[in-house]
Design an enzyme around this catalytic site. Structure first.
Site, PDB file in Angstrom:
ATOM      1  N   TYR A  90      30.023  42.264  59.123  1.00  0.00           N
ATOM      2  CA  TYR A  90      30.420  40.899  59.491  1.00  0.00           C
ATOM      3  C   TYR A  90      30.652  40.064  58.224  1.00  0.00           C
ATOM      4  O   TYR A  90      31.682  39.390  58.093  1.00  0.00           O
ATOM      5  CB  TYR A  90      29.341  40.254  60.357  1.00  0.00           C
ATOM      6  CG  TYR A  90      29.593  38.811  60.677  1.00  0.00           C
ATOM      7  CD1 TYR A  90      30.454  38.441  61.706  1.00  0.00           C
ATOM      8  CD2 TYR A  90      28.956  37.794  59.958  1.00  0.00           C
ATOM      9  CE1 TYR A  90      30.691  37.112  62.001  1.00  0.00           C
ATOM     10  CE2 TYR A  90      29.181  36.456  60.250  1.00  0.00           C
ATOM     11  CZ  TYR A  90      30.044  36.126  61.267  1.00  0.00           C
ATOM     12  OH  TYR A  90      30.285  34.795  61.547  1.00  0.00           O
ATOM     13  N   VAL A 123      26.249  27.967  64.820  1.00  0.00           N
ATOM     14  CA  VAL A 123      26.805  27.085  65.845  1.00  0.00           C
ATOM     15  C   VAL A 123      26.157  27.406  67.193  1.00  0.00           C
ATOM     16  O   VAL A 123      25.896  28.572  67.519  1.00  0.00           O
ATOM     17  CB  VAL A 123      28.330  27.254  65.951  1.00  0.00           C
ATOM     18  CG1 VAL A 123      28.912  26.231  66.931  1.00  0.00           C
ATOM     19  CG2 VAL A 123      28.975  27.086  64.568  1.00  0.00           C
TER      20      VAL A 123
END
Length: 208
Positions: A90, A123
């Site tokens: 990632y 988030v």
């Protein structure tokens, strides 16, 4: 898949024309080290977090160039500006998105197409619903979250003010700068934090 992207983009262009603003926002992660990662999931991590943005942008780019205007907004991550573990795939994909965005920003300037990168922290979305996040040991830094509305506003502000890179929250930009500017003075403590996260992950796995 590439064929799906090509078909969808042709339909969008036929119905609406090339986009004024293209936001590449697809992303997911797992909370695993590279050693623990599965090969098929590795491929998906790369394709969703970076490969998809390449394909979608390529599909719409010629129309934006022909019109001599447009904004490409690539949602990267704080993991694209500094090392955060676990999940090397990632982080590698997001680093790739940062480098690619900076390159095409220079290449596309002559055509009136602007490129922006948003680097958010944690988030408050379903991003962390994956079982590997739910099973990990609690750590204090995981409490630092931001609402999705803050990211949306950052995207709008970045386009309106034609900024190249925006960190959300902004102090992450200072942290990323400090890691590069002050080297071992900042990197040492950061590395110790990251190694502690890895030790927690393996310790928690061994207990299960």
């Amino acid at each position: 898949m590439p064929a799906d992207v090509a078909a969808a983009s042709r339909q969008v262009i036929a119905d609406y024309g090339p986009p004024d603003i293209l936001v590449n926002n697809a992303g997911f992660a797992t909370y695993r080290t590279f050693e623990q990662e599965f090969p098929d999931e590795m491929e998906r991590l790369y394709n969703v977090n970076f490969g998809g943005a390449l394909r979608v942008t390529k599909a719409f780019l010629q129309g934006m160039i022909k019109r001599s205007s447009g904004h490409i907004v690539n949602i990267a991550s704080i993991a694209g500006a500094m090392t955060i573990t676990p999940n090397a795939v990632y982080g590698g994909a997001k680093h790739g998105m940062m480098a690619w965005s900076k390159c095409i920003a220079i290449e596309l300037a002559r055509f009136g197409v602007n490129v922006h990168v948003i680097c958010p922290g944690r988030v408050e979305t379903s991003f962390f619903d994956h079982e590997t996040f739910r099973m990990r040991a609690h750590r204090k830094e995981t409490e630092l979250t931001i609402p999705i509305e803050e990211v949306v506003q950052a995207i709008i502000d970045t386009i309106l003010h034609n900024k190249a890179v925006r960190f959300v929250p902004r102090y992450y930009g200072l942290l990323a700068w400090a890691l590069h500017a002050f080297g071992p003075l900042v990197q040492g403590p950061m590395d110790r934090l990251l190694r502690a996260r890895i030790e927690d992950l393996y310790r928690n796995r061994d207990k299960q």
